[in-house]
Design an enzyme around this catalytic site. Structure first.
Site, PDB file in Angstrom:
ATOM      1  N   SER A   1      40.561 -46.861 -11.812  1.00  0.00           N
ATOM      2  CA  SER A   1      40.950 -45.494 -11.779  1.00  0.00           C
ATOM      3  C   SER A   1      39.943 -44.610 -12.059  1.00  0.00           C
ATOM      4  O   SER A   1      40.283 -43.732 -13.104  1.00  0.00           O
ATOM      5  CB  SER A   1      42.354 -45.592 -12.878  1.00  0.00           C
ATOM      6  OG  SER A   1      42.135 -45.929 -14.119  1.00  0.00           O
TER       7      SER A   1
ATOM      8  N   ALA B   1      36.473 -42.470  -7.604  1.00  0.00           N
ATOM      9  CA  ALA B   1      36.404 -43.333  -6.402  1.00  0.00           C
ATOM     10  C   ALA B   1      38.141 -43.711  -6.209  1.00  0.00           C
ATOM     11  O   ALA B   1      38.575 -43.292  -5.089  1.00  0.00           O
ATOM     12  CB  ALA B   1      35.567 -44.520  -6.251  1.00  0.00           C
TER      13      ALA B   1
ATOM     14  N   HIS C   1      19.025 -43.958 -17.868  1.00  0.00           N
ATOM     15  CA  HIS C   1      18.880 -42.739 -18.267  1.00  0.00           C
ATOM     16  C   HIS C   1      17.931 -42.226 -19.441  1.00  0.00           C
ATOM     17  O   HIS C   1      17.832 -43.136 -20.200  1.00  0.00           O
ATOM     18  CB  HIS C   1      20.206 -42.201 -18.672  1.00  0.00           C
ATOM     19  CG  HIS C   1      20.302 -40.965 -18.407  1.00  0.00           C
ATOM     20  ND1 HIS C   1      19.716 -39.857 -19.293  1.00  0.00           N
ATOM     21  CD2 HIS C   1      21.041 -40.087 -17.612  1.00  0.00           C
ATOM     22  CE1 HIS C   1      20.300 -38.747 -18.930  1.00  0.00           C
ATOM     23  NE2 HIS C   1      20.822 -38.525 -18.016  1.00  0.00           N
TER      24      HIS C   1
ATOM     25  N   ARG D   1      14.231 -39.749 -12.592  1.00  0.00           N
ATOM     26  CA  ARG D   1      14.683 -40.496 -13.911  1.00  0.00           C
ATOM     27  C   ARG D   1      13.689 -41.751 -14.135  1.00  0.00           C
ATOM     28  O   ARG D   1      13.547 -41.940 -15.088  1.00  0.00           O
ATOM     29  CB  ARG D   1      16.193 -41.038 -13.761  1.00  0.00           C
ATOM     30  CG  ARG D   1      17.144 -39.912 -14.316  1.00  0.00           C
ATOM     31  CD  ARG D   1      18.380 -40.361 -14.293  1.00  0.00           C
ATOM     32  NE  ARG D   1      19.138 -39.140 -14.475  1.00  0.00           N
ATOM     33  CZ  ARG D   1      20.491 -39.349 -14.128  1.00  0.00           C
ATOM     34  NH1 ARG D   1      21.164 -40.235 -13.695  1.00  0.00           N
ATOM     35  NH2 ARG D   1      21.222 -38.118 -14.197  1.00  0.00           N
TER      36      ARG D   1
ATOM     37  N   ARG E   1      18.669 -43.513  -7.904  1.00  0.00           N
ATOM     38  CA  ARG E   1      19.620 -42.338  -7.637  1.00  0.00           C
ATOM     39  C   ARG E   1      19.210 -40.982  -8.168  1.00  0.00           C
ATOM     40  O   ARG E   1      18.691 -40.693  -9.119  1.00  0.00           O
ATOM     41  CB  ARG E   1      20.923 -42.674  -8.148  1.00  0.00           C
ATOM     42  CG  ARG E   1      22.071 -41.895  -8.045  1.00  0.00           C
ATOM     43  CD  ARG E   1      23.277 -42.059  -8.661  1.00  0.00           C
ATOM     44  NE  ARG E   1      23.250 -42.427 -10.325  1.00  0.00           N
ATOM     45  CZ  ARG E   1      23.697 -41.306 -10.767  1.00  0.00           C
ATOM     46  NH1 ARG E   1      24.210 -40.199 -10.397  1.00  0.00           N
ATOM     47  NH2 ARG E   1      23.587 -41.776 -12.010  1.00  0.00           N
TER      48      ARG E   1
HETATM   49  P1  FAD Z   1      34.564 -45.647 -12.847  1.00  0.00           P
HETATM   50  O1  FAD Z   1      34.661 -44.197 -13.057  1.00  0.00           O
HETATM   51  O2  FAD Z   1      33.637 -46.353 -13.974  1.00  0.00           O
HETATM   52  O3  FAD Z   1      35.900 -46.411 -12.897  1.00  0.00           O
HETATM   53  C1  FAD Z   1      36.126 -47.754 -12.647  1.00  0.00           C
HETATM   54  C2  FAD Z   1      37.401 -48.065 -12.955  1.00  0.00           C
HETATM   55  O4  FAD Z   1      37.852 -49.331 -12.539  1.00  0.00           O
HETATM   56  C3  FAD Z   1      37.965 -47.922 -14.361  1.00  0.00           C
HETATM   57  O5  FAD Z   1      39.161 -47.274 -14.358  1.00  0.00           O
HETATM   58  C4  FAD Z   1      37.921 -49.342 -14.949  1.00  0.00           C
HETATM   59  O6  FAD Z   1      38.999 -49.494 -16.136  1.00  0.00           O
HETATM   60  C5  FAD Z   1      38.454 -50.078 -13.757  1.00  0.00           C
HETATM   61  N1  FAD Z   1      37.979 -51.496 -13.710  1.00  0.00           N
HETATM   62  C6  FAD Z   1      36.695 -52.195 -13.839  1.00  0.00           C
HETATM   63  N2  FAD Z   1      36.991 -53.542 -13.835  1.00  0.00           N
HETATM   64  C7  FAD Z   1      38.068 -53.876 -13.749  1.00  0.00           C
HETATM   65  C8  FAD Z   1      39.000 -54.861 -13.455  1.00  0.00           C
HETATM   66  N3  FAD Z   1      38.667 -56.124 -13.398  1.00  0.00           N
HETATM   67  N4  FAD Z   1      40.223 -54.782 -13.235  1.00  0.00           N
HETATM   68  C9  FAD Z   1      41.011 -53.802 -13.370  1.00  0.00           C
HETATM   69  N5  FAD Z   1      40.259 -52.455 -13.385  1.00  0.00           N
HETATM   70  C10 FAD Z   1      38.787 -52.598 -13.468  1.00  0.00           C
HETATM   71  N6  FAD Z   1      27.238 -39.194 -12.219  1.00  0.00           N
HETATM   72  C11 FAD Z   1      27.168 -38.076 -11.345  1.00  0.00           C
HETATM   73  O7  FAD Z   1      27.288 -38.013 -10.319  1.00  0.00           O
HETATM   74  N7  FAD Z   1      26.961 -36.816 -12.313  1.00  0.00           N
HETATM   75  C12 FAD Z   1      27.277 -36.904 -13.572  1.00  0.00           C
HETATM   76  O8  FAD Z   1      27.167 -35.890 -14.356  1.00  0.00           O
HETATM   77  C13 FAD Z   1      27.270 -38.228 -14.107  1.00  0.00           C
HETATM   78  N8  FAD Z   1      27.121 -38.434 -15.580  1.00  0.00           N
HETATM   79  C14 FAD Z   1      27.390 -39.833 -16.268  1.00  0.00           C
HETATM   80  C15 FAD Z   1      27.609 -39.630 -17.444  1.00  0.00           C
HETATM   81  C16 FAD Z   1      27.718 -41.130 -18.089  1.00  0.00           C
HETATM   82  C17 FAD Z   1      27.710 -41.083 -19.707  1.00  0.00           C
HETATM   83  C18 FAD Z   1      27.846 -42.108 -17.269  1.00  0.00           C
HETATM   84  C19 FAD Z   1      28.067 -43.286 -17.916  1.00  0.00           C
HETATM   85  C20 FAD Z   1      27.710 -41.907 -16.077  1.00  0.00           C
HETATM   86  C21 FAD Z   1      27.587 -40.903 -15.317  1.00  0.00           C
HETATM   87  N9  FAD Z   1      27.374 -40.745 -13.969  1.00  0.00           N
HETATM   88  C22 FAD Z   1      27.287 -39.473 -13.398  1.00  0.00           C
HETATM   89  C23 FAD Z   1      27.683 -41.909 -13.136  1.00  0.00           C
HETATM   90  C24 FAD Z   1      29.201 -41.770 -12.527  1.00  0.00           C
HETATM   91  O9  FAD Z   1      29.977 -41.113 -13.722  1.00  0.00           O
HETATM   92  C25 FAD Z   1      29.813 -42.939 -12.277  1.00  0.00           C
HETATM   93  O10 FAD Z   1      28.825 -43.507 -11.297  1.00  0.00           O
HETATM   94  C26 FAD Z   1      30.990 -42.772 -11.377  1.00  0.00           C
HETATM   95  O11 FAD Z   1      31.868 -42.171 -12.547  1.00  0.00           O
HETATM   96  C27 FAD Z   1      31.727 -44.016 -11.206  1.00  0.00           C
HETATM   97  O12 FAD Z   1      32.893 -43.844 -10.551  1.00  0.00           O
HETATM   98  P2  FAD Z   1      33.862 -44.947 -10.170  1.00  0.00           P
HETATM   99  O13 FAD Z   1      35.178 -44.366  -9.620  1.00  0.00           O
HETATM  100  O14 FAD Z   1      33.055 -45.669  -8.990  1.00  0.00           O
HETATM  101  O15 FAD Z   1      34.002 -45.863 -11.455  1.00  0.00           O
HETATM  102  C1  SIN Z   2      23.659 -36.374 -16.830  1.00  0.00           C
HETATM  103  O1  SIN Z   2      24.419 -35.585 -17.063  1.00  0.00           O
HETATM  104  O2  SIN Z   2      22.363 -36.579 -17.234  1.00  0.00           O
HETATM  105  C2  SIN Z   2      24.003 -37.505 -16.097  1.00  0.00           C
HETATM  106  C3  SIN Z   2      24.032 -37.237 -14.565  1.00  0.00           C
HETATM  107  C4  SIN Z   2      24.007 -38.385 -13.706  1.00  0.00           C
HETATM  108  O3  SIN Z   2      24.151 -39.510 -14.149  1.00  0.00           O
HETATM  109  O4  SIN Z   2      24.135 -38.274 -12.589  1.00  0.00           O
END
Ligand code: FAD
Ligand code: SIN
Length: 543
Positions: free
Chosen positions: A10, A13, A237, A287, A382
């Site tokens: 959740s 994506a 990072h 980075r 990235r």
């Molecule tokens: P997530 O948002 O991680 O969601 C994954 C989901 O899957 C979660 O709900 C989790 O509980 C669930 N899940 C996992 N395993 C299981 C399982 N086995 N069973 C059921 N559920 C499960 N990117 C940017 O582009 N800009 C930014 O500013 C940025 N800042 C960031 C800052 C931080 C601190 C971090 C950690 C990352 C940042 N990133 C940023 C990277 C970006 O946030 C992530 O790559 C992106 O949010 C991933 O989205 P996602 O939906 O793929 O996964």
């Molecule tokens: C950040 O805010 O520095 C994270 C941005 C990213 O991971 O893309």
């Protein structure tokens, strides 16, 4: 449970896709903890998109390709860049409150590797704001049901079907999931399954990723026979807040790259600047360069951290980065006056389950989206803030691909097959011969060992001997954990441990295959980039 679409995860994506697919049928989203708990929820900097008057698609494409060290797919990069503005308008329409200037125009921030200001953000809590808006939209949508505390264990493929109806081409039929509250394993049957489980930062000791990021999707995909690519490219990072001690499951606090984009500079503990020795973009280089430079300076000086000096931003730092200000203040650091001690931390998986431009994996009816997917966008490193963008653009692609498929009557007919029949032919989960874990010490000990191996030997700087050492230890852990798994009833801790050791093995093995230095993969024995041999992905698949 039976559903048209099953989305595992959740974050941005999973939620973006759920909202889109709900137009075609019933969507179940499962998530292993509370629904907002995800990497997305902690995203700070924002989403890259070409919206400035001095910017254009070619520049964003060039910045992304330059950052990716020759391994980005131009087609995939063009796609995210061209779709970027519409994705932002769409998020605004869904209620995301991005920061605007006094004239009501979106404010655009800057981050490392970007030649223009193009980061759309909601102050320094962009991810939290996106999760809020998407979850609100979902709460009003009758076709979507979110199940919290459901842990996806494994994908259901042909090997889980009773022999008599086993089909030739490999398909996905859903998952086995642990209902954490009832402690029962359930089958969830679906016509289309989407892995959107996010990253794997928790395979390292110091990570910006929350505790959920244990690489479950990568490991699940691997076990089911998905192809994985580029797994050696783990992004560190450069600037996480330095903590002298970190708990095993905790995440370190990020100091957004947007702070350097606004003018902050890196300094040694002595107060001297150092980034000019490494790149002409200094503190705002991509980075991989900044993280490696910090690592190298720390090794030379023996200091535990370098400083981030926010004084060039002036007093407005408090208003532009209120969350960072607050978090640092709670730790006794006033960023309007004091420098912030920072160190690099594991942050993002550039590799993942390989998909095509429609988000399809090599298994029928199985898609991957978000950080867990390898779409070709990021290559060897990235570009900042391209991840949230990629997640929504590819959620949209999966939606369009399924929409196109459903237009053909043959597919529409097979889409309406009786899910109950499939459910009945899937083997039931059995835990015969297993027992409850008698001693929990195994979990914490093995987890720490995996994280120490990865941090010490498979981090920012690698070498053949470090990787070989890591592989020997990882092999032993894999065998021990497999043996333990086979005789123990499943629990979240056990499932995560199995996934962590699997993912660490894939990263080490992929890193060993790349005998060169490129992007995030730096090898002391091969310090140069070798385009003759390695201008391709390292692919990985279970035999
Ligand atoms: P997530 O948002 O991680 O969601 C994954 C989901 O899957 C979660 O709900 C989790 O509980 C669930 N899940 C996992 N395993 C299981 C399982 N086995 N069973 C059921 N559920 C499960 N990117 C940017 O582009 N800009 C930014 O500013 C940025 N800042 C960031 C800052 C931080 C601190 C971090 C950690 C990352 C940042 N990133 C940023 C990277 C970006 O946030 C992530 O790559 C992106 O949010 C991933 O989205 P996602 O939906 O793929 O996964
Ligand atoms: C950040 O805010 O520095 C994270 C941005 C990213 O991971 O893309």
């Amino acid at each position: 449970m039976r559903t048209d679409f099953l989305i595992i995860g959740s974050g941005i994506a999973g939620l973006s896709l759920a909202l889109r697919l709900s137009k075609f049928g019933k969507v179940i989203v499962i998530t292993k903890k509370r629904k907002a708990e995800s990497n997305t929820n902690y995203a700070q900097g924002g989403i890259a998109s070409v919206l400035g008057t001095d910017d254009n698609f070619d520049l964003h494409i060039k910045d992304t390709m330059d950052c990716g060290g020759g391994l980005c797919s131009l087609e995939a990069v063009k796609k995210i860049v061209a779709d970027g503005p519409n994705i932002i308008y769409d998020l605004l329409e869904q209620g995301v409150r991005f920061t605007k200037d006094s004239k009501g125009k979106l404010k655009l921030g800057k981050e490392g590797g970007h030649s223009r200001s193009r980061i759309v953000h909601a102050k320094d809590l962009t991810g939290k704001e996106i999760e809020r808006a998407l979850l609100y939209g979902i709460s009003k949508n009758k076709n979507i049901k979110i199940h919290e505390y459901f842990f996806s264990i494994d994908l259901l493929t042909n090997k889980n079907i009773q022999n008599k109806i086993r089909k030739k081409d490999k398909s996905c039929y859903g998952i086995y999931a642990l209902n954490v509250k009832s402690n029962k394993v359930e089958k969830i049957i679906s016509r289309k399954t989407i892995i959107a489980t996010g990253g794997l930062g928790q395979v390292y000791l110091h990570t910006t990723n929350p505790a959920i990021a244990t690489g479950d999707g990568f490991a699940m995909g691997y076990r089911a026979g998905c192809e994985l690519s580029n797994m050696e490219f783990v992004q560190f990072h450069p600037t996480s807040l330095y903590e002298s001690e970190v708990d095993i499951d905790s995440q370190v606090f990020l100091i957004s790259e947007a702070v350097r984009g606004a003018g902050a500079v890196l300094r040694l503990k002595s107060g001297k600047e150092f980034m000019h020795k490494y790149d002409k973009r200094k503190s705002l280089a991509p980075r991989d360069i900044v993280a490696r430079a910090i690592d190298s300076e720390l090794k030379k000086s023996g200091d535990p951290f370098v400083y981030l000096d926010c004084s060039p931003i002036g007093k407005k730092v408090k208003n532009e980065f209120p969350h960072i200000y607050k978090k640092c203040f709670e730790r006794g650091i006033d960023i309007t006056k004091d420098m912030i001690p920072v160190v690099p931390a594991a942050h993002y998986a550039c590799g993942g389950i390989k998909t095509d431009l429609e988000g399809k994996t090599n298994i029928k009816n199985l898609f991957a989206c978000g950080e867990v997917a390898m779409t070709g966008v990021h290559g060897a490193n990235r570009l900042a803030s391209n991840s949230l963008l990629e997640a929504v653009v590819f959620a949209d692609s999966i939606y369009n691909s399924i929409a196109k498929e459903l237009k053909t009557s043959k597919v529409r007919k097979s889409f309406n097959t009786n899910l109950k029949l499939i459910e009945d032919s899937i083997l039931n989960w059995t835990d015969d011969g297993t027992e409850n874990a008698e001693e929990k010490i195994y979990f914490s000990h093995d987890k720490r060992e995996i994280k120490e191996i990865m941090s010490d030997y498979v981090g920012i700087v690698r070498s053949i001997s470090r990787l070989e050492r890591a592989m020997r230890r990882s092999k032993m852990l894999r065998e021990e954990i497999k043996e333990f798994y086979d005789r123990t009833k499943v629990s979240v801790e056990l499932l995560e441990l199995r996934n962590l050791v699997t993912v660490s093995y894939i990263i080490i093995k992929s890193a060993m295959k790349r005998k060169e230095s490129r992007g995030l993969h730096y090898m002391l024995d091969f310090p140069e980039r070798d385009d003759k041999t390695y201008l391709n992905e390292i692919n990985f698949k279970k035999k």
